[in-house]
Scaffold this motif. Structure first.
Motif, short mmCIF file in Angstrom:
data_model
loop_
_atom_site.label_atom_id
_atom_site.label_comp_id
_atom_site.label_asym_id
_atom_site.label_seq_id
_atom_site.Cartn_x
_atom_site.Cartn_y
_atom_site.Cartn_z
N ILE A 108 0.86 -1.19 0.00
CA ILE A 108 0.00 0.00 0.00
C ILE A 108 0.89 1.24 0.00
O ILE A 108 1.81 1.35 0.81
CB ILE A 108 -0.93 0.00 1.23
N LEU A 109 0.62 2.16 -0.91
CA LEU A 109 1.47 3.35 -1.06
C LEU A 109 1.10 4.45 -0.08
O LEU A 109 -0.07 4.61 0.30
CB LEU A 109 1.33 3.91 -2.48
N ASP A 110 2.12 5.21 0.31
CA ASP A 110 1.91 6.48 0.99
C ASP A 110 2.01 7.54 -0.10
O ASP A 110 3.09 7.83 -0.61
CB ASP A 110 3.00 6.68 2.06
N LEU A 111 0.88 8.10 -0.49
CA LEU A 111 0.83 9.00 -1.64
C LEU A 111 1.46 10.36 -1.38
O LEU A 111 1.69 11.13 -2.31
CB LEU A 111 -0.62 9.18 -2.09
N ALA A 112 1.75 10.67 -0.11
CA ALA A 112 2.26 12.00 0.23
C ALA A 112 3.79 12.09 0.18
O ALA A 112 4.32 13.18 0.01
CB ALA A 112 1.77 12.39 1.62
N VAL A 113 4.48 10.98 0.35
CA VAL A 113 5.94 11.04 0.54
C VAL A 113 6.68 11.12 -0.79
O VAL A 113 6.12 10.86 -1.86
CB VAL A 113 6.43 9.81 1.33
N GLY A 114 7.97 11.49 -0.69
CA GLY A 114 8.79 11.53 -1.89
C GLY A 114 9.98 12.46 -1.73
O GLY A 114 10.37 12.82 -0.61
N LEU A 115 10.55 12.84 -2.85
CA LEU A 115 11.75 13.66 -2.87
C LEU A 115 11.51 14.90 -3.73
O LEU A 115 10.87 14.80 -4.78
CB LEU A 115 12.94 12.89 -3.47
N VAL A 116 12.05 16.02 -3.28
CA VAL A 116 12.12 17.22 -4.11
C VAL A 116 13.59 17.54 -4.31
O VAL A 116 14.34 17.74 -3.35
CB VAL A 116 11.39 18.41 -3.46
N LEU A 117 14.00 17.58 -5.58
CA LEU A 117 15.42 17.78 -5.92
C LEU A 117 15.73 19.26 -6.07
O LEU A 117 15.02 19.99 -6.76
CB LEU A 117 15.75 17.06 -7.23
N HIS A 118 16.81 19.68 -5.40
CA HIS A 118 17.27 21.07 -5.54
C HIS A 118 18.49 21.17 -6.44
O HIS A 118 18.82 22.26 -6.91
CB HIS A 118 17.60 21.64 -4.16
N LYS A 119 19.16 20.07 -6.68
CA LYS A 119 20.36 20.05 -7.52
C LYS A 119 20.24 18.93 -8.54
O LYS A 119 19.85 17.81 -8.21
CB LYS A 119 21.63 19.83 -6.67
N LYS A 120 20.60 19.27 -9.78
CA LYS A 120 20.62 18.26 -10.84
C LYS A 120 21.97 18.30 -11.54
O LYS A 120 22.88 19.04 -11.13
CB LYS A 120 19.45 18.50 -11.82
#
Length: 434
Positions: free
Chosen positions: A371-383
């Motif tokens: 079951i997924l947690d739809l709220a979590v994840g990553l936001v990238l500031h550097k590429k």
């Protein structure tokens, strides 16, 4: 016929006929052929491959093992898009309304994710109320009314592929281009579209790590499409770093909304417009890619694409007010900064590691029934190519627990910081036509 004879024939590098492949799939679907014999056949294909004719016959046999939608009563050329998947790949979400608002019907039967993040359906389900389980009748009516729908496949679409796919996963036969192409095409052709655009990812965050493998898969897909009488084109696109700046279900919806507001990351915008242009040309709405790109850019600027996304959400029971207030999307409890341990320039990113980090936060599935947690994840500031000073934030983790030290280390280690910028890789590396 006997299955053992077909196994032996493929083992000995001989091509199977249409009749043989059709019989095999029919018998396997009826459970008259045991898994151990199909496993032997899959391994023979893994080592010996298939001819272009075999690939088409194999895909068609699996296609006709279940239901095939008839969309002929919907006016216009129906065009769909398929991506082989990558970290941060949310393109279907802004792409469908963009193309639909320009008059091309986009009937998308999509999937759920297994791995780094959810699939298109999981991302859409982070919109409160969004229903992906429409009936065939609802699906067709919606495409007729607003030119777009994104739903899950019914249990009767390509049942042979569903069984073979599960078998490949436990027999070491996943990485076979004929089997991959057959699996993709058996489901895509079942949706009843007239034309297909393929986005074949290549790089360390893609299933196909090398250009050679990606090109071979692209050629197989457009070859099967041509045999089926379906117009197609395939783009080889870069996945040496995540696409955009978000990895995670609701985060990717918010980024998709930004694209539809003519904002957001340049790579997501550019790929969305490039794929839209191909779909508009195949759909007969533009005479050239240049004209089609201009039409797409105009629809992003003047709000038509954004309005079409609101229509899609509303038509499928969702709360379209998320478009104007992204805080209504699922929100994680914590924001945790992952900081750089040294100064320099980002010259390499382990894209798969970032995807795995998102999965470990709960944003992806390690097993099919997770079951997924739809709220979590990553936001990238550097590429790639970005200058970094020690202590700068590389990534912000959106998490529902503060206990993420191991994940933070994984993310930090996914960034390699050197003293010079890497060579730029074009976003679109190659275009392959039948």
């Amino acid at each position: 016929m006997r299955m053992v004879d077909l196994i032996t024939k493929k083992r000995d590098h001989k091509a199977l006929t249409n009749e043989e492949l059709t019989w095999m799939i029919e018998q396997y679907t009826a459970k008259a052929i045991p898994d151990y014999q199909m496993s032997a056949f899959l391994m023979a294909v893994y080592f010996n491959g298939m001819t272009p004719e075999e690939r088409s016959h194999f895909a068609f046999a699996m296609l006709h093992s279940g239901d095939v939608l008839d969309l002929s009563d919907i006016p216009g050329i129906k065009v769909d898009k398929h991506s082989t998947g990558g970290v941060g790949d949310k393109i279907s979400i802004p792409l469908a309304p963009l193309v639909a608002c320009l008059g091309v019907p986009v009937p998308m039967i999509s999937g759920r994710g297994l791995g780094h993040t959810g699939g298109t359906l999981d991302k859409l389900e982070s919109i409160p109320g969004f229903n992906v389980a429409e009936s065939e009748t609802q699906f067709k009516q919606q495409v007729q009314q607003i030119n777009e729908a994104i739903i899950s496949a019914s249990g009767e679409v390509a049942p042979a592929d569903r069984r073979i796919y599960a078998l490949r996963d436990v027999t070491g036969t996943v990485e076979s281009i004929p089997l991959i192409a057959g699996s993709i095409m058996s489901k895509k052709l079942a949706s009843g579209t007239n034309a297909l655009v393929f986005d074949v990812k290549v790089g360390n965050g893609a299933f196909m790590k090398t250009t050679e493998d990606a090109r071979a898969l692209a050629k197989a897909l457009v070859g099967i499409s041509k045999t089926a009488g379906v117009k197609s084109v395939a783009l080889l696109t870069d996945m040496s770093q995540p696409l955009g700046i978000t990895i995670g279900n609701s985060l990717e919806i918010a980024e998709s909304i930004a694209i539809l507001k003519n904002r957001g990351p340049k790579d997501v915008h550019d790929l969305t417009v490039a794929l839209a242009a191909q779909m508009l040309v195949l759909g007969g709405k533009a005479a050239s890619l240049e004209i089609a790109s201009g039409l797409a850019e105009d629809a992003l600027r003047d709000g038509r694409a954004l309005n079409a996304f609101k229509q899609l959400i509303t038509a499928q029971g969702g709360d379209a007010s998320v478009v104007d207030d992204s805080r209504k999307l699922p929100q994680a409890k914590y924001r945790i900064a992952v900081k750089a341990a040294e100064s320099g320039i980002v010259d390499q990113i382990d894209t798969n590691a970032l995807g795995l980090a998102a999965m470990q936060l709960g944003g992806g599935r390690a097993k099919k029934d997770d079951i997924l947690d739809l709220a979590v994840g990553l936001v990238l500031h550097k590429k790639l190519g970005t200058p970094v000073t020690k202590g700068d934030t590389l990534v912000t983790l959106h998490a529902d627990t503060e206990n993420v030290d191991a994940i933070s280390n994984m993310v930090r280690n996914a960034y390699h910081i050197g003293d010079k910028a890497p060579k730029k890789t074009p976003l679109i590396q190659e275009v392959i036509r039948p």
